[in-house]
Scaffold this motif. Structure first.
Motif, PDB file in Angstrom:
ATOM      1  N   ASP A  45     -27.794  14.341   8.434  1.00  0.00           N
ATOM      2  CA  ASP A  45     -29.164  14.538   7.914  1.00  0.00           C
ATOM      3  C   ASP A  45     -29.654  13.274   7.225  1.00  0.00           C
ATOM      4  O   ASP A  45     -30.825  12.908   7.318  1.00  0.00           O
ATOM      5  CB  ASP A  45     -29.187  15.685   6.893  1.00  0.00           C
ATOM      6  N   LEU A  46     -28.735  12.629   6.523  1.00  0.00           N
ATOM      7  CA  LEU A  46     -29.072  11.423   5.759  1.00  0.00           C
ATOM      8  C   LEU A  46     -29.583  10.313   6.681  1.00  0.00           C
ATOM      9  O   LEU A  46     -30.509   9.583   6.347  1.00  0.00           O
ATOM     10  CB  LEU A  46     -27.791  10.962   5.035  1.00  0.00           C
ATOM     11  N   GLU A  49     -33.163  11.153   7.742  1.00  0.00           N
ATOM     12  CA  GLU A  49     -34.151  10.989   6.671  1.00  0.00           C
ATOM     13  C   GLU A  49     -34.443   9.520   6.393  1.00  0.00           C
ATOM     14  O   GLU A  49     -35.579   9.119   6.232  1.00  0.00           O
ATOM     15  CB  GLU A  49     -33.639  11.646   5.383  1.00  0.00           C
ATOM     16  N   LYS A  50     -33.372   8.716   6.307  1.00  0.00           N
ATOM     17  CA  LYS A  50     -33.555   7.299   5.982  1.00  0.00           C
ATOM     18  C   LYS A  50     -33.953   6.492   7.209  1.00  0.00           C
ATOM     19  O   LYS A  50     -34.354   5.342   7.101  1.00  0.00           O
ATOM     20  CB  LYS A  50     -32.260   6.723   5.394  1.00  0.00           C
ATOM     21  N   CYS A 312     -13.101  15.992  -3.165  1.00  0.00           N
ATOM     22  CA  CYS A 312     -14.310  15.586  -2.427  1.00  0.00           C
ATOM     23  C   CYS A 312     -14.192  14.137  -1.959  1.00  0.00           C
ATOM     24  O   CYS A 312     -14.574  13.816  -0.829  1.00  0.00           O
ATOM     25  CB  CYS A 312     -15.542  15.733  -3.293  1.00  0.00           C
ATOM     26  N   GLU A 352     -25.097   9.880  -2.390  1.00  0.00           N
ATOM     27  CA  GLU A 352     -25.940  10.923  -1.777  1.00  0.00           C
ATOM     28  C   GLU A 352     -25.077  11.976  -1.104  1.00  0.00           C
ATOM     29  O   GLU A 352     -25.335  13.167  -1.215  1.00  0.00           O
ATOM     30  CB  GLU A 352     -26.862  10.292  -0.718  1.00  0.00           C
ATOM     31  N   ARG A 353     -24.034  11.515  -0.390  1.00  0.00           N
ATOM     32  CA  ARG A 353     -23.191  12.466   0.339  1.00  0.00           C
ATOM     33  C   ARG A 353     -22.399  13.345  -0.628  1.00  0.00           C
ATOM     34  O   ARG A 353     -22.172  14.521  -0.349  1.00  0.00           O
ATOM     35  CB  ARG A 353     -22.249  11.725   1.296  1.00  0.00           C
ATOM     36  N   GLU A 355     -23.458  14.358  -3.475  1.00  0.00           N
ATOM     37  CA  GLU A 355     -24.382  15.368  -4.001  1.00  0.00           C
ATOM     38  C   GLU A 355     -24.740  16.402  -2.951  1.00  0.00           C
ATOM     39  O   GLU A 355     -24.760  17.588  -3.228  1.00  0.00           O
ATOM     40  CB  GLU A 355     -25.659  14.691  -4.521  1.00  0.00           C
ATOM     41  N   ARG A 356     -24.992  15.948  -1.704  1.00  0.00           N
ATOM     42  CA  ARG A 356     -25.470  16.873  -0.676  1.00  0.00           C
ATOM     43  C   ARG A 356     -24.359  17.721  -0.091  1.00  0.00           C
ATOM     44  O   ARG A 356     -24.493  18.927   0.047  1.00  0.00           O
ATOM     45  CB  ARG A 356     -26.101  16.091   0.477  1.00  0.00           C
ATOM     46  N   GLU A 357     -23.281  17.034   0.328  1.00  0.00           N
ATOM     47  CA  GLU A 357     -22.255  17.753   1.084  1.00  0.00           C
ATOM     48  C   GLU A 357     -21.276  18.492   0.181  1.00  0.00           C
ATOM     49  O   GLU A 357     -20.650  19.452   0.599  1.00  0.00           O
ATOM     50  CB  GLU A 357     -21.500  16.770   1.989  1.00  0.00           C
ATOM     51  N   ASN A 359     -22.008  19.070  -3.457  1.00  0.00           N
ATOM     52  CA  ASN A 359     -22.647  19.516  -4.707  1.00  0.00           C
ATOM     53  C   ASN A 359     -22.035  18.897  -5.953  1.00  0.00           C
ATOM     54  O   ASN A 359     -21.833  19.565  -6.956  1.00  0.00           O
ATOM     55  CB  ASN A 359     -22.577  21.054  -4.835  1.00  0.00           C
ATOM     56  N   THR A 361     -22.490  16.330  -8.946  1.00  0.00           N
ATOM     57  CA  THR A 361     -23.383  15.426  -9.688  1.00  0.00           C
ATOM     58  C   THR A 361     -22.490  14.450 -10.435  1.00  0.00           C
ATOM     59  O   THR A 361     -21.620  14.872 -11.202  1.00  0.00           O
ATOM     60  CB  THR A 361     -24.255  16.212 -10.683  1.00  0.00           C
TER      61      THR A 361
END
Length: 598
Positions: A45-46, A49-50, A312, A352-353, A355-357, A359, A361
């Protein structure tokens, strides 16, 4: 083998590489209408989007032409400078390349650097001008630029549009006619080049390779030369949109192998695969271990999430072997990881990954590069410093070296002054200034990498209104006057805000940081002194005054000595509070360091 063509597409970011790949797949009916979507080879998805390719992909196209059936292997490459090593390995797996240039933007920095990579690998170059249907297309000018750059004839340049499909037939014809068929010996010992790998949660690491000599059969024992490990080929095959198993993949072809490997570090891009029983004598040249260029600390917002963050990071590393990390502790932020990235874009993508994949922070500390420190006790022994806390005491340091890069900037002549002042302010040295055409100029600088990591690219875009392209490659390490700057709150060192910086910029940086922290830290009942220090020397200071409770409010009229007594008592209390009170640093303060000049 004479019906195989291996090619890739090289271009600057956003010149329409993925869109043209979509048209090639659509035109040859490699993908059915139902599966077709924009940027079909970008599956994150990233990436969509970019609008950038982060992981390279490969796909096989069957193309009937002049009564023969040809197999075209498209090896897609990422466009960004951070991934230039992956690009070089993908180019080594090809015999030809489509050089894609945007008709409205012309030749840009990465077009040139990727072209040089392709020429180093002796690739046949097919120049293509893309986006010819755009209102601002400058076709004659861009044709002249390409002819000047690669010395081709005007009729060799193909005009195309990835959006509407103009010129796709001509491109396919040129691939068949102009790109040479692979050369290799099917009966020789197996020799295959790994150009990429992806992680599948059920099957382990899937390795993508190009067979140069010999053949690879299902069930055969294979050896990865640089790691020295042996595996059994559980499945081999070719790459359609999904994996397509085969009994054998022969010389000249591009394919995949599944051996059940679970650890990403065992598969290195650029490594050579050979047979375990009959190994090849020669490895494929050009293998390097991918070296991280930028280092930063990643910490969970909540310290209890440390183990979860570790899991993660390990999962991310399976997908991206160029990410390196090791545990570290910070007094201010608790437990976290020191991570190595290929560059700032790579760092942004990993954040980003997470946070997105997953969760997660996270708090990221100030990014810095890797320095070499030599101590007075052992002047010949080199210490690699990736973290401000690893820096030896100033009295023990003999000298420090920092990495330099060769920066290539292509822009319009009216912005030369702005770029000069930006680069010279970042300790750059102008090496060359060269007019590619009357409207495009190439500037070459040698600069310290530490100056690039922060905000250089954003500033370059703003001083040139977006009309500049930037590319760099590492040079060497040079002696430099680097100091460690600490931030003290009431005399206590906040290690997560420490930075390694050139002495000439330390005072200015320290003053800005103290001012920023003064805005962000909440006021307390006691005075807070914010200081920036180099060793024992304080270079900047700001005070956050105490919140004052009006203790004399209950005294109305009467003797002044009673008021004075209460004020003295308050003063004593504040002094005591300041000794035992600790200052909480909010998360915004750590992020503020990254955006100091905003």
């Amino acid at each position: 083998m004479k019906h195989i063509r291996n090619f890739c597409i090289i271009a600057h970011i956003d010149h329409g590489k993925s869109t043209l790949a979509d048209r090639l797949l659509e035109h040859t009916q490699t993908i059915g209408e139902r599966d077709m979507q924009a940027q079909v080879l970008d599956d994150m998805d990233l990436e969509r989007e970019k609008g950038i390719t982060i992981k390279s992909h490969a796909i096989q196209i069957n193309y009937p032409f002049e009564g023969e059936s040809y197999v075209l292997n498209l090896i897609d490459t990422p466009g960004h400078v951070d991934f230039s090593y992956e690009v070089s390995r993908a180019l080594a797996a090809c015999e030809g390349a489509l050089l894609l240039v945007d008709a409205s933007q012309g030749i840009q920095a990465q077009t040139i650097s990727n072209l040089y990579l392709a020429l180093d690998n002796d690739l046949e170059i097919i120049p293509v001008i893309n986006k010819i249907d755009m209102p601002g297309a400058m076709i004659p000018e861009v044709k002249d630029q390409i002819m000047d750059l690669i010395g081709c004839k005007e009729e060799d340049i193909i005009l195309a549009s990835g959006k509407t499909g103009i010129g796709v037939d001509e491109i396919l014809h040129a691939i068949v006619h102009r790109i040479p068929a692979p050369t290799g010996n099917e009966s020789a010992a197996l020799q295959a080049l790994i150009f990429d790998s992806v992680f599948n949660p059920f099957r382990g690491i899937i390795v993508y390779y190009r067979v140069l000599n010999g053949s690879l059969r299902k069930g055969e024992k294979v050896k990865f030369i640089n790691t020295g490990k042996e595996y059994e080929a559980d499945e081999v095959g070719i790459l359609k949109l999904s994996l397509s198993p085969r009994q054998e993949v022969k010389a000249g072809d591009v394919g995949y192998i599944i051996t059940g490997i679970k650890n990403a570090r065992e598969v290195k891009v650029g490594d050579t695969i050979t047979g375990a029983t009959n190994p090849t004598k020669e490895t494929i040249k050009g293998f390097q271990d991918v070296k991280p260029m930028v280092f930063a600390g990643i910490f969970p917002v909540n310290t209890d999430d440390f183990e979860e963050l570790r899991e993660c990071m390990e999962k991310l590393q399976l997908n991206d072997a160029s990410l390196t990390f090791e545990p570290e502790t910070s007094q201010a932020l608790g437990f976290g990881f020191r991570c190595g990235f290929l560059g700032m874009l790579h760092m942004e993508i990993i954040q980003e990954r997470l946070e997105r994949e997953f969760n997660q922070t996270v708090i990221t500390t100030v990014p810095n590069v890797s320095f070499h420190a030599y101590t007075t006790r052992e002047p010949d022994q080199r210490l690699i410093v990736n973290n401000p806390s690893e820096m030896p005491e100033p009295s023990r340091i003999d000298r420090i070296q920092e990495p330099f890069i060769r920066a290539q900037i292509i822009t319009l002549p009216e912005y030369i002054g702005n770029i000069m002042s930006l680069c010279l302010g970042k300790r750059g040295i102008l090496i060359n200034q060269h007019y590619l055409t009357t409207t495009r100029v190439e500037l070459i600088f040698e600069m310290p990498l530490a100056e690039i990591v922060f905000d250089f690219y954003d500033k370059l875009k703003s001083v040139t209104r977006g009309y500049a392209s930037f590319d760099y490659n590492p040079l060497d390490y040079r002696d430099s006057d680097i100091v460690k700057m600490d931030i003290l709150l009431n005399g206590d060192n906040v290690d997560a805000l420490s930075a390694l910086i050139h002495r000439s910029r330390a005072q200015d940086f320290g003053r800005k940081l103290c001012l920023k922290l003064k805005e962000l830290l909440p006021r307390q009942q006691f005075l807070i002194a914010i200081q920036a220090a180099i060793g024992a020397k304080i270079v900047a200071r700001e005070n956050i005054s105490a919140m004052r409770k009006d203790v004399t409010a209950k005294c109305y009229g009467g003797d002044i000595s009673r008021k004075r007594k209460l004020l003295e008592k308050q003063k004593e209390g504040k002094k005591r509070m300041r000794q035992i009170g600790n200052v909480e640093v909010p998360q915004e303060a750590f992020l503020a360091v990254l955006k100091l000049d905003d």
